[in-house]
Design a protein around this motif. Structure first.
Motif, short mmCIF file in Angstrom:
data_model
loop_
_atom_site.label_atom_id
_atom_site.label_comp_id
_atom_site.label_asym_id
_atom_site.label_seq_id
_atom_site.Cartn_x
_atom_site.Cartn_y
_atom_site.Cartn_z
N GLN B 214 -1.91 3.90 -3.85
CA GLN B 214 -1.91 2.51 -4.27
C GLN B 214 -1.75 1.57 -3.08
OE1 GLN B 214 -2.70 1.25 -7.23
NE2 GLN B 214 -2.58 -0.74 -6.23
N THR B 216 -2.68 2.08 0.05
CA THR B 216 -3.93 1.96 0.82
C THR B 216 -4.95 1.15 0.03
OG1 THR B 216 -4.71 4.06 -0.05
CG2 THR B 216 -3.59 4.11 2.07
N LEU B 217 -4.98 1.37 -1.30
CA LEU B 217 -5.91 0.59 -2.11
C LEU B 217 -5.58 -0.88 -2.02
CD1 LEU B 217 -6.59 2.41 -5.49
CD2 LEU B 217 -8.23 1.73 -3.75
N SER B 220 -6.51 -2.55 1.35
CA SER B 220 -7.92 -2.97 1.38
C SER B 220 -8.14 -4.08 0.37
CB SER B 220 -8.86 -1.81 1.06
OG SER B 220 -8.29 -0.60 1.41
N GLY B 221 -7.47 -3.97 -0.78
CA GLY B 221 -7.63 -4.98 -1.82
C GLY B 221 -7.24 -6.36 -1.32
N LEU B 224 -9.80 -7.86 0.86
CA LEU B 224 -10.91 -8.38 0.05
C LEU B 224 -10.49 -9.63 -0.72
CD1 LEU B 224 -12.48 -5.07 -1.33
CD2 LEU B 224 -13.00 -6.33 0.75
N ILE B 268 -14.28 -5.34 8.63
CA ILE B 268 -13.58 -5.06 7.36
C ILE B 268 -13.86 -3.63 6.92
CG2 ILE B 268 -13.55 -5.58 4.88
CD1 ILE B 268 -13.94 -8.49 5.53
N LEU B 269 -15.13 -3.23 7.05
CA LEU B 269 -15.52 -1.88 6.67
C LEU B 269 -14.74 -0.83 7.47
CD1 LEU B 269 -18.66 -0.96 5.24
CD2 LEU B 269 -18.39 0.35 7.32
N THR B 272 -11.02 -0.79 6.28
CA THR B 272 -10.83 -0.12 4.99
C THR B 272 -11.12 1.38 5.11
OG1 THR B 272 -12.94 -1.15 4.50
CG2 THR B 272 -11.09 -1.89 3.24
N PHE B 273 -12.10 1.73 5.92
CA PHE B 273 -12.42 3.15 6.13
C PHE B 273 -11.20 3.87 6.69
CE2 PHE B 273 -13.79 6.45 9.16
CZ PHE B 273 -14.43 7.32 8.29
N GLN B 276 -8.23 4.04 4.21
CA GLN B 276 -8.38 4.91 3.04
C GLN B 276 -8.42 6.38 3.41
OE1 GLN B 276 -10.78 3.66 -0.16
NE2 GLN B 276 -10.68 1.50 0.42
#
Lengths: 309, 293, 521
Positions: B214, B216-217, B220-221, B224, B268-269, B272-273, B276
């Motif tokens: 959660q 890590t989600l 990134s969340g 975003l 950003i990519l 998040t990479f 995650q």
């Protein structure tokens, strides 16, 4: 099960009342709508005139009571800007949003469940990593960047797909993909992790020991049990989505949905629309969550036996 | 990220490295590089991120026609150096995301744990708040708060911190209750263990896995979400660069100057990479059932 | 290849737009869409797009020309019979979209509902631009008189306003409550189902989303060139441009100058641009405790190099006004006034003289409303910094112009009608909106000059009074007009449309002569 249903119902009601009250007072705190509705540069005299006209001159308490009365007589007032009943405005927006939501959910399930299971059972194989990489991409880029990118490729350059509104099935493709991208990423990860959790459980080993085919073990025993976790995630995601997660997508694709309506009403201080819209969305989410809650209880035998605190 | 990835002892680093597969190693290296770039942004950035050059707007990256020497990733809509802005944006965005995710974790986790352990009215109150939070669009809550208190940086951090607290609370409370129903907890209780001890010894280890996922989600969340707020005009104040603000403004230029969006979007990519992959890895390592494999 | 795909993949949704039968139908995608359509209460830049196709005023003008040239509208002739009276002869056989014939009573009703407004949204408009009108009076079935309180020099100009478009009395009354009585709800309902005498009738209106016009066969003038025009709200620039490329739309509004190159590079598209008759403004609060010293505010304006901003952000195609004046004002266009200029050295000197200690000056602006607003705001901060002003941007989607803590912010001042009274005069009148919001002060001398500028019958006197007002603005500035923006509309080849110079800003005029379609490809 009955007592649980009653508890859920009571909780729903309380949640709803709390939201109704919070929404009302929150909107009142964010500034007088007259400055937004009628435009800038009003004389103070004209401003006072319009405040009276929009019935914003009473105390907050009086306005709150008038607002609550709406729940009894069904009259929730007129939009400050559109001057027509808010129920009509919101109702027109619900179906397009729901259509988009359902198509995005369908795509998500179709893609995310197989990917998640694959990623779990092929954890040590490159296909597992590949599955996760695919899922990851959807969560790695802001959805408006993805949306504009898809528009440029599939509409601007290739000219294959339309971009304005929701008139035909073709119009659904780009917004659905955009909206589903983030959901697929989340659900794939949760499916994978939920599957990993159950794969190590004793009953899986027992099932295998009984000589059941691997496919059946995974689908029947594995997915059934992982389903509990997955269900809760879907509940959350549906809620998150219905709750204006789609604002961006609706704005970019000129989709006549409710997320777009709510954000615009908030920025323009169209309180009546905002209040009714938030309450409508909240009611929908509360019902969905209650349903998920009951399903959750049904799916988990331990909870079904009634250990609810 | 350091807090998560940091080994407990020097020797552990080598062991960690040895256990990792190629993708995980790449993510680890990437994370360290991103972190270093973020920390060293003022030293490595070739230009002042806010220095404009009004007559050299929207110049493409090096190697393209009309490129401006020295501006490797091109210039943006005000002639600012995109590479420098990306570096400073990375720094601020990572800071915002970490702060937000930690606030959410602490707030939501604590509430969820209390609800799960104590049950009764406390649980009802917490879950009522969770339900209310879930039912109201977070974008709207963010909008209210930012409009009401002004979209300044501290307010933004609080808003980002509120993001996802209810998910932590739900997860922690659900896991807690699942575990509380298990025989070994009942046994521990019967043996006289108090709630704090039960939480520390029996719950925490089992909670690590879902929480890391959660976390890590939501990390990134939040990155975003910050970009969505910029899309709505409620992000950080210009000219401050965050990755979200850069893509939020840059989207209008995608047809004619795509590099304005590409650089921050790729950053950003990468963030998040790394987050995650590392998150999944940590989760798998933390999961006792998977360790023997 | 592209054409073929369009014919197959898009057949479902788009065939209607590409087939030959559709030659008289277009779709327009707009950046902003109204929530209601009542020309009388509205004065927004959003609403002004829509009214002209649906309604007529008593007196039209030749909209293809910049200089006013009055033409018969719903009145065929008119004559000013005294300094305060205008007598008009009405056109016969005019039909409303309901099929009813327009009568003198409809005209009297339309005018007096504004001149003697009791509906609050109309009262606001009455006060800010129609205040000099006293009443309209019916003489006989074809003749009416309009009376003003004081001698009026702008009769034609004011009778051309969208606030005085003619509407059907019986229809308005029938909309809500008692069908024979006039209630405020009737006006509210009218905004959702407007009816006029124009060449198009409103076939469908989804507030905030869509306006559909259909040719009105009973129109009194030259028939509408389009059978149908659909206007859709598409907020994103990239989506609007793409809709042109896919053929979903024929015209797209609000194209920023930065996108023009992409349109010109596309053989299927073109752009029509014009300097729109409004100013983007930087307004300053003269009553803010830290901004009361006029030298500080003068420095804020002198530090801004508007020509450089024009070069950088508008391709050099916006107009940088030397004073608050527009060429639409005809004899009252006064470019010889040099009210605003760029002089950073003078700015530094004034700051030093005023003892500016580097306190923060907050510049409020909207996130994405006026074209180039955010870019300009950031560039202005740099220009301020160059003379030592410590500026900070505050971007928020809220109007702060009425708050005492507001220091500086963005605004626009549209031309509501072609006279300085219809632009500067609406916002900066004594007791007007700017003063009433508490960020501008006037005294007796200012009021006297304003009266002369507004009501004097002598042109030279009006000009002298306006020059006097501008001198005061220069000495103690409450605003800086940044520029007259260069706004662009993109369209598919084969659509022949452009903004007409005789209109107020942003009008989407689809009447005969304003738009033609080549055989669509």
């Amino acid at each position: 099960m009955l007592s649980r249903s009653l508890t859920v119902l009571a909780r729903m009601t309380v949640t709803f009342l709390v939201i109704v009250t919070l929404v009302f007072f929150a909107t009142r705190m964010t500034g007088n709508p007259v400055d937004f509705v009628v435009g800038e540069g009003l004389t103070s005299e004209d401003r006072a005139l319009l405040i009276r006209y929009f019935e914003l001159d009473g105390s907050w308490w009086a306005q709150y009571r008038a607002f609550l009365r709406g729940f009894i007589d069904g009259n929730f007032g007129l939009s400050f800007i559109e001057r027509r009943p808010v129920a009509e405005i919101v109702a027109a927006r619900i179906w397009p949003s729901l259509q988009l939501l359902l198509s995005a959910m369908a795509l998500t399930l179709v893609v995310a469940l197989p990917l998640g299971i694959l990623a779990a059972i092929r954890r040590d194989h490159w296909t597992g990593s590949a599955a996760m990489a695919v899922a990851f991409l959807g969560y790695a880029v802001p959805n408006f960047v993805l949306a504009v990118f898809l528009i440029l490729v599939f509409a601007y350059w290739l000219n294959w797909l339309p971009v304005v509104g929701n008139a035909t099935a073709l119009h659904f493709i780009l917004p659905t993909v955009t909206l589903a991208a983030g959901l697929i990423a989340a659900l794939t990860r949760f499916t994978r992790n939920a599957m990993l959790d159950v794969l190590g459980q004793d009953y899986m080993r027992t099932a295998r020991a009984k000589g059941l085919p691997e496919r059946r073990v995974i689908l029947h025993h594995g997915l059934r049990n992982a389903g509990i976790t997955i269900l809760s995630v879907i509940g959350l995601q549906v809620a998150g989505l219905a709750a204006a997660g789609s604002v961006v997508v609706e704005s970019i694709f000129a989709w006549p949905g409710i997320g777009d309506l709510l954000v615009r009403s908030a920025i323009r201080r169209d309180y009546p629309v905002l209040q009714f819209g938030v309450i409508a969305v909240a009611a929908a989410v509360i019902v969905i969550n209650a349903a998920v809650d009951l399903a959750y209880a049904w799916a988990d035998p331990r909870l079904r036996r009634g250990t609810l605190a | 990220m350091t807090a998560l990835a940091a080994p407990r002892a020097p020797g552990a680093l080598a062991r960690l490295w040895a256990e990792a597969d190629a993708v995980q190693r790449a993510a680890l290296v990437l994370a360290l590089i991103l972190l270093a770039l973020a920390l060293l942004a003022p030293l490595v950035a070739p230009f002042d991120p806010n220095a404009q050059s009004l007559l050299a707007r929207m110049r493409p990256p090096a190697g393209f026609e009309r490129a401006r020497p020295g501006h490797w990733l091109g210039t943006d809509e005000l002639g600012r150096d995109i590479l420098s802005r990306c570096l400073f944006a990375l720094r601020l965005t990572l800071g915002l995301a970490l702060a937000g995710a930690v606030i959410g974790l602490v707030l939501g986790g604590t509430l969820g744990l209390i609800a799960g352990l104590l049950g009764g009215r406390v649980e009802a109150a917490v879950m009522g708040a969770v339900d209310a939070q879930i039912a109201v669009p977070f974008t709207l809550i963010a909008l209210f708060v930012l409009v009401l208190f002004g979209n300044t940086l501290p307010v933004l951090v609080i808003v980002l911190g509120l993001y996802g607290w209810e998910q932590y609370a739900r997860i922690v409370r659900a896991e807690t209750r699942k575990l509380m129903a298990m025989p070994f907890i009942e046994a521990a209780r019967a043996a006289g263990a108090g709630p704090v001890r039960i939480a520390r010894v029996h719950l925490m280890p089992n909670l690590v896995s879902p929480l890391v996922v959660q976390f890590t989600l939501s990390l990134s969340g939040i990155v975003l979400l910050e970009s969505t707020l910029s899309f709505l005009g409620l992000g950080v104040q210009p000219p401050t660069a965050t990755l979200g603000a850069m893509v939020g403004v840059g989207r209008d230029y995608m047809p004619n100057a795509p590099w304005i969006v590409i650089a921050p979007a790729v950053t950003i990519l990468l963030v998040t990479f790394a987050v995650q992959i590392l998150g999944d890895w940590l989760r798998d390592r933390a999961d006792p059932r998977l360790r023997p494999r | 290849m592209r054409r073929m795909l369009q014919g197959t993949a898009l057949a479902l949704g788009l065939a209607a737009l590409t087939g030959p039968a559709a030659a008289q139908e277009i779709t327009v995608v707009v950046a902003n869409m109204s929530g209601y359509l009542d020309p009388a209460r509205d004065h927004s830049n959003v609403g002004s797009q829509f009214y002209f196709n649906l309604f007529d005023p008593l007196i039209h003008r030749d909209y293809a020309k910049l200089e006013p040239e009055w033409l018969p509208g719903l009145a065929v002739s008119w004559q000013q019979t005294s300094p305060t009276t205008m007598e008009l002869t009405l056109r016969e056989g005019v039909q409303f979209h309901t099929g009813a014939t327009m009568t003198a009573d409809d005209v009297i009703f339309s005018l007096n509902r504004m001149f003697q407004a009791d509906f609050p949204p109309y009262q606001v408009r009455q006060r800010d631009r129609l205040a000099n009108f006293d009443r309209a009076e019916k003489i006989d079935d074809r003749t009416i008189r309009v009376h003003t309180k004081r001698p009026e020099t702008l009769f034609e100009t004011l009778l051309n306003l969208q606030q005085l478009f003619i509407v059907p009395e019986a229809y308005v009354k029938s909309l809500a409550g008692d069908p024979n009585a006039l209630e405020h709800d009737d006006y509210e309902a009218f905004g959702q189902k407007p009816v006029g005498t124009g060449p198009y009738r409103l076939a469908e209106f989804v507030p905030g989303q869509m306006v559909v016009y259909e040719r009105f066969e009973g129109f009194w003038g030259v028939p509408a060139p389009l059978a149908k025009a659909t206007v859709r709200h598409v907020p994103e620039v990239a989506s609007r441009l793409t809709a042109l490329r896919t053929g979903e739309a024929h015209i797209a509004t609000n194209i920023p100058p930065d996108q023009l190159a992409a349109i010109e590079a596309d053989p299927g598209l073109k752009a029509e641009s014009a300097q729109t008759a409004l100013f983007h403004m930087m307004i300053m609060n003269v009553n803010h405790p830290k901004m009361q010293d006029a030298r500080i505010r003068r420095a804020l304006t002198l530090a801004i190099d508007r020509d450089l901003l024009n070069e950088a952000l508008w391709l050099g195609k916006a107009e940088i006004p030397a004073s608050h004046t527009l060429r639409e004002f005809g004899p009252l266009y006064m470019p010889e006034l040099k009210t605003f200029r760029y002089d950073p050295e003078e700015a530094k000197r004034l700051l030093a003289e005023a003892g500016y200690d580097g306190f923060e000056i907050v510049y409020d602006h909207f996130p994405n409303y006026y074209t180039n607003e955010v870019l300009a705001a950031q560039a202005i901060m740099e220009m301020w910094a160059a003379v030592g002003i410590n500026g900070r941007l505050n971007q928020q989607p809220a109007w702060t112009g009425g708050k005492p803590e507001m220091m500086v912010r963005t605004w626009s001042n549209p031309m509501y009608f072609a006279d300085p009274a219809g632009q500067f005069g609406v916002m900066w009148a004594p007791g007007g909106p700017a003063q009433s919001e508490g960020r501008f002060n006037t005294d007796e001398a200012y009021a006297a000059a304003w009266e002369r500028f507004r009501f004097s019958a002598d042109l030279a006197d009006r000009k002298a009074a306006y020059a006097e007002l501008m001198a005061r603005i220069e000495a103690d500035p409450p605003f800086l007009p940044l520029w007259r923006p260069y706004e662009s509309w993109a369209m598919r080849q084969g659509v022949n449309w452009k903004p007409q110079p005789g209109h107020i800003p942003y009008v989407l005029d689809f009447r005969a002569g304003a738009i033609t379609l080549d055989a669509m490809n």
